[in-house]
Design a protein around this motif. Structure first.
Motif, mmCIF file in Angstrom:
data_model
loop_
_atom_site.group_PDB
_atom_site.id
_atom_site.type_symbol
_atom_site.label_atom_id
_atom_site.label_comp_id
_atom_site.label_asym_id
_atom_site.label_seq_id
_atom_site.Cartn_x
_atom_site.Cartn_y
_atom_site.Cartn_z
ATOM 1 N N PRO A 273 115.534 7.896 27.765
ATOM 2 C CA PRO A 273 114.316 7.794 28.584
ATOM 3 C C PRO A 273 114.539 8.274 30.017
ATOM 4 C CG PRO A 273 115.301 5.634 28.274
ATOM 5 C CD PRO A 273 116.070 6.569 27.387
ATOM 6 N N GLU B 194 112.862 7.998 33.913
ATOM 7 C CA GLU B 194 111.915 7.313 34.789
ATOM 8 C C GLU B 194 111.534 8.234 35.941
ATOM 9 O OE1 GLU B 194 111.479 3.135 37.309
ATOM 10 O OE2 GLU B 194 113.077 3.386 35.821
ATOM 11 N N MET C 116 106.002 6.339 35.637
ATOM 12 C CA MET C 116 106.079 6.619 34.207
ATOM 13 C C MET C 116 107.530 6.616 33.724
ATOM 14 S SD MET C 116 103.114 6.874 32.936
ATOM 15 C CE MET C 116 101.405 7.198 33.345
ATOM 16 N N THR C 117 107.716 6.217 32.455
ATOM 17 C CA THR C 117 109.019 6.320 31.800
ATOM 18 C C THR C 117 108.841 7.129 30.532
ATOM 19 O OG1 THR C 117 109.739 4.172 32.663
ATOM 20 C CG2 THR C 117 110.946 5.066 30.780
ATOM 21 N N TYR C 118 109.234 8.397 30.581
ATOM 22 C CA TYR C 118 109.135 9.270 29.408
ATOM 23 C C TYR C 118 110.159 8.801 28.378
ATOM 24 C CZ TYR C 118 106.915 12.544 32.766
ATOM 25 O OH TYR C 118 106.112 13.130 33.719
ATOM 26 N N ASP C 119 109.694 8.545 27.163
ATOM 27 C CA ASP C 119 110.596 7.945 26.177
ATOM 28 C C ASP C 119 111.250 8.942 25.235
ATOM 29 O OD1 ASP C 119 108.341 8.604 24.722
ATOM 30 O OD2 ASP C 119 107.818 6.535 24.190
ATOM 31 N N SER D 180 104.035 -1.005 23.727
ATOM 32 C CA SER D 180 105.046 -1.327 24.728
ATOM 33 C C SER D 180 105.126 -0.277 25.827
ATOM 34 C CB SER D 180 106.423 -1.456 24.063
ATOM 35 O OG SER D 180 106.774 -0.239 23.408
ATOM 36 N N ASN D 181 104.530 0.887 25.587
ATOM 37 C CA ASN D 181 104.594 1.976 26.560
ATOM 38 C C ASN D 181 103.509 2.981 26.208
ATOM 39 O OD1 ASN D 181 105.430 3.678 28.642
ATOM 40 N ND2 ASN D 181 107.300 4.347 27.635
ATOM 41 N N THR E 54 102.457 6.812 25.176
ATOM 42 C CA THR E 54 103.151 7.887 24.474
ATOM 43 C C THR E 54 103.017 9.149 25.318
ATOM 44 O OG1 THR E 54 101.262 8.710 23.175
ATOM 45 C CG2 THR E 54 102.512 6.842 22.276
ATOM 46 N N CYS F 153 108.288 9.426 18.546
ATOM 47 C CA CYS F 153 108.043 8.443 19.592
ATOM 48 C C CYS F 153 108.677 7.113 19.187
ATOM 49 C CB CYS F 153 106.541 8.269 19.805
ATOM 50 S SG CYS F 153 106.127 6.959 20.968
ATOM 51 N N GLY G 200 108.166 4.224 20.465
ATOM 52 C CA GLY G 200 107.414 3.071 20.919
ATOM 53 C C GLY G 200 106.377 2.525 19.971
#
Length: 786
Positions: A409, A411, A416-419, A630-631, A633, A728, A730
């Motif tokens: 991930p 940040e 935003m936190t790109y997963d 949880s986040n 996409t 993804c 998440g």
């Protein structure tokens, strides 16, 4: 042929659409039905001095003429904005009052001051023209930058200087330091043109009041009927929630414009109670242009700094966002949490700061339109990257690749936190599919024909499935952004899926059924999808922001988990086996490695006859679930556009458009491709053709298709659509959204291609022939002056 995940299943719902059997709101016919026509302001800003209804009330078929004083007198509340944004100095946003029918003042052309109820639509419209309204005209401001100027007309007393909020995100000091350390700085002024959404089906409402039960029913063109019921009851005080049913039947496109409750739905419900008649209203296209929430309309200045190797050192953005005459439901969030939080793009930018000022003007309210903030962010950063590459003598793809986020991930400095993602893979796939290596040869061939050929890139990223609810609540969202589902297995084994998501062109009746058919290994025709009726379906949050797959389907998966657990218990009990040995396949529930099995229908029947269930098990076989992500996409991709420009006329042809998208797990590739095609058409429409234009008096110049240019088939190429996806992490299906991507990534690719062809980086959207020709003349004049 498989019908499960990954299969190109034809859309189940299309049979009724292509045979004319769909049922839209305007198809609803109620007993004792009357029609509404609104009396709308012909001026953009005025005090309402008086309303004379007498001539209209005397006309044939007129039931009543109602005004805003009657509406507010009955306790009907003002229209709300559902996302609170706080200015950087800690003060709350300045929200002016918006009554469904104006009482003291009108603030844009089309603002409604009264409604006529009559036996026929024609009678209502004729009578509306007979209502005499005396207006005291006031000074007008129609443009965002002028709204902030000293001495500009004051639109709402609550918002001094027309400023709604002055908000920022990121670290200004770090961004300034990064720019100060840069070897090269690219500066640009960028406008994101205002758009009208233009769904195929205009907005419509049919309201019925049952006096005996004190119950209201509203048929409406809504993307989220439960939220509509919530705000109509809790905020607008039209009816108690348990006394109000909202039904959104087939809806012919939404694009964000049908998320909100508008004045017309409120007024029709109230008028039904006042007249004891069912009340119907359907907008014509001209009415839609002056009442549907518009989109975009940003003015930005930006600076981006680079070191000697082309790495971004700092990025600073200042944006003025035009929110129109009133704050609509999600309007405050669009230029803040849906825009500025994506200004990092696909790039590892450590020093970023964005400042956003939102303003009132005497124009139609502005809110979410396909992509909602993400297209504005993508356009700004991708125009900056392309221009910077040209200024530094680098290949646009090389500059982007140097700055791509490589590890996940990741940040960003804007929350935003790109997963997950592989931006290099999308870039490589797009370049190969577009044959970028052969472009020089094609450009040379075009030149022989007297045409200018250009190539433009766009590497987009967006945030979908806005979540989690606790996080967005902390950012000011007035509701949670979860989704719900119920899975009902009937006694004969057929399955009904009740979903809070709403389908208005996305193909839910097919894709939602596919995941169920695969899970229980059943024919897809054994699965039906129920949505859009608040009396049938449990509370859900609706469809917008590319959330139906990642959020809506995840709720279905959670409910299916519960159903499967119960099925296993029943089968293990009846087949005298361990639950761990039970498998579901081929329409049966089996004991693995044996011939012991029950048909799926037998399990359903057993659950409802309840003759032989495990001890303490409740009868029945239906389960519900709520899913809160949880986040976000993060769909992403690379788009490459190739154009030819006629230098004599400025006419531009998109000769090739290539898309490589990362949507995570894809349920139905055919439907996903259709969503991308639609988004690309809208994005190319914005880039080349569409623009809402007002004059200085706040009069809408582009109020019909004679003046507002929509893309036609001849304006678009055959799209080359590809996928290079990462899963993804998440959500249980590994999905990312796909509905808005095309509209987000395509405008900068088109403009970058045209500016490459003509050698002028200052071209603004829309790239009409006249605008392109003028840009070409500027190039010629500059060359002549050298």
């Amino acid at each position: 042929m498989t019908t499960g995940i990954g299969a190109r299943v034809k859309r189940k719902e299309d049979k009724r659409f292509i045979t004319g059997k769909g049922k839209y709101t305007d198809d609803v016919r109620m007993e004792n039905q009357a029609y509404a026509a609104f009396v709308r302001s012909p001026v953009a800003h005025a005090n309402v001095k008086s309303i004379d209804k007498s001539a209209a009330l005397a006309m044939e078929g007129v039931v009543d003429v109602l005004d805003g004083h009657q509406l507010t007198g009955d306790g009907i509340g003002n229209i709300i904005c559902g996302w609170a944004v706080t200015s950087k100095d800690g003060t709350p946003m300045k929200m002016g009052a918006w009554s469904a029918l104006a009482t003291q003042k009108v603030r844009y052309v089309g603002d409604a001051v009264a409604v006529v109820i009559a036996d026929t639509q024609q009678q209502a419209r004729l009578a509306a023209e007979a209502v005499e309204v005396e207006y005291e005209e006031l000074p007008v401001v129609a443009f965002a930058d002028k709204a902030l100027a000293e001495g500009a007309p004051q639109i709402h007393d609550e918002a001094e200087g027309n400023l709604i909020y002055d908000w920022d995100i990121g670290d200004a000091a770090k961004a300034d330091a990064g720019l100060a350390a840069a070897k090269h700085i690219t500066e640009m002024e960028i406008t994101n043109n205002r758009l009208s959404p233009n769904p195929m089906e205009p907005r419509s409402a049919v309201a019925t009041y049952d006096e005996a039960e004190e119950h209201y029913t509203l048929y409406t063109t809504s993307q989220n009927p439960h939220v509509a019921r919530l705000v109509l009851s809790a905020f607008y005080n039209v009816a108690p929630e348990h006394k109000l049913r909202v039904i959104a039947p087939d809806v012919g496109g939404g694009f964000g414009a049908k998320i909100y409750i508008y004045p017309e739905e409120i007024t029709c419900l109230w008028a039904s109670m006042k007249t004891n008649r069912s009340v119907k209203w359907t907008a014509d296209r001209s009415e839609a242009f002056i009442t549907d929430a518009h989109g975009r309309d940003h003015i930005s200045t930006a600076k981006m700094g680079f070191d000697e190797n082309g790495k971004i050192t700092g990025f600073k953005v200042d944006t003025i966002a035009n929110l129109g005459a009133y704050m609509s439901l999600f309007s405050s969030s669009v230029p803040t949490y849906l825009y500025a939080t994506l200004l990092s793009g696909q790039y590892d930018i450590q020093n970023l700061h964005a400042n956003v000022r939102a303003v009132y003007t005497n124009t139609v309210p502005v809110d979410a339109y396909r992509g909602a903030g993400r297209p504005e962010a993508c356009y700004l950063i991708e125009r900056m990257m392309e221009t910077a590459a040209r200024e530094m003598g680098m290949k646009p793809a090389e500059l982007r690749a140097k700055n791509f986020v490589k590890e996940f991930p990741h940040e960003t400095p804007v929350i935003m936190t790109y997963d997950s993602g592989d931006f290099d893979a999308n870039l490589a796939q797009a370049e190969a599919a577009a044959d970028v290596a052969g472009f020089a040869k094609r450009k040379e061939e075009a030149a022989k024909r007297g045409k200018l050929r250009g190539l433009g890139y766009s590497c987009y990223i967006e945030a979908c499935g806005i979540a989690p609810s606790a996080a967005v609540g902390g950012l000011g969202a007035g509701v949670g952004l979860w989704e719900s589902a119920e899975v009902r297995v009937n006694p004969v084994g057929t399955i009904e899926i009740l979903t809070g998501s709403h389908s208005h062109g996305q193909g839910h009746e097919t894709t939602f059924a596919q995941i169920v058919a695969e899970r229980f290994d059943l024919p897809i025709d054994n699965v039906s999808i129920v949505h859009g009726d608040t009396d049938k379906v449990q509370f859900g949050m609706g469809t917008y922001g590319s959330r139906s797959g990642a959020v809506g389907m995840s709720a279905i998966v959670k409910a299916m988990d519960k159903v499967e657990a119960k099925v296993r218990k029943i089968a293990a009990h009846q087949l005298e086996a361990s639950e761990d040995d039970i498998v579901i396949e081929g329409g049966e529930v089996k004991v693995a490695g044996t011939d012991k099995a029950l048909g799926w229908h037998e399990i359903g029947l057993a659950a409802y006859t309840a003759h032989n269930l495990p001890p303490d098990m409740e009868p029945g076989l239906k389960e519900s679930a709520f899913y809160d992500p949880s986040n976000f996409t993060f769909p992403a991709g690379t788009y490459i556009c190739e154009v030819e420009v006629d230098p004599e006329t400025g006419v531009t042809e998109v000769v090739q458009f290539t898309a490589s998208d990362d949507f995570g797990t894809i349920i139905n590739p055919m439907i996903v491709e259709g969503q991308v095609h639609g988004g690309l058409a809208q994005g190319i429409g914005q880039a080349m053709l569409e623009q809402v234009i007002y004059d200085d008096d706040g009069q809408l110049i582009t109020g019909s298709y004679m003046d507002y240019t929509m893309p036609r088939a001849a304006d678009l190429p055959n799209f080359s659509v590809h996928h290079a996806s990462t899963v993804c992490p998440g959500n249980p299906l590994g999905m990312k959204g796909c509905g808005e991507a095309g509209a987000i990534g395509s405008p900068p690719a088109v403009i970058n291609a045209i500016t490459d062809a003509i050698g002028n980086n200052d071209l603004a959207m829309p790239a009409t022939p006249q605008n392109v020709w003028n840009a070409l003349q500027a190039v010629s004049a500059a060359q002549a002056a050298e």
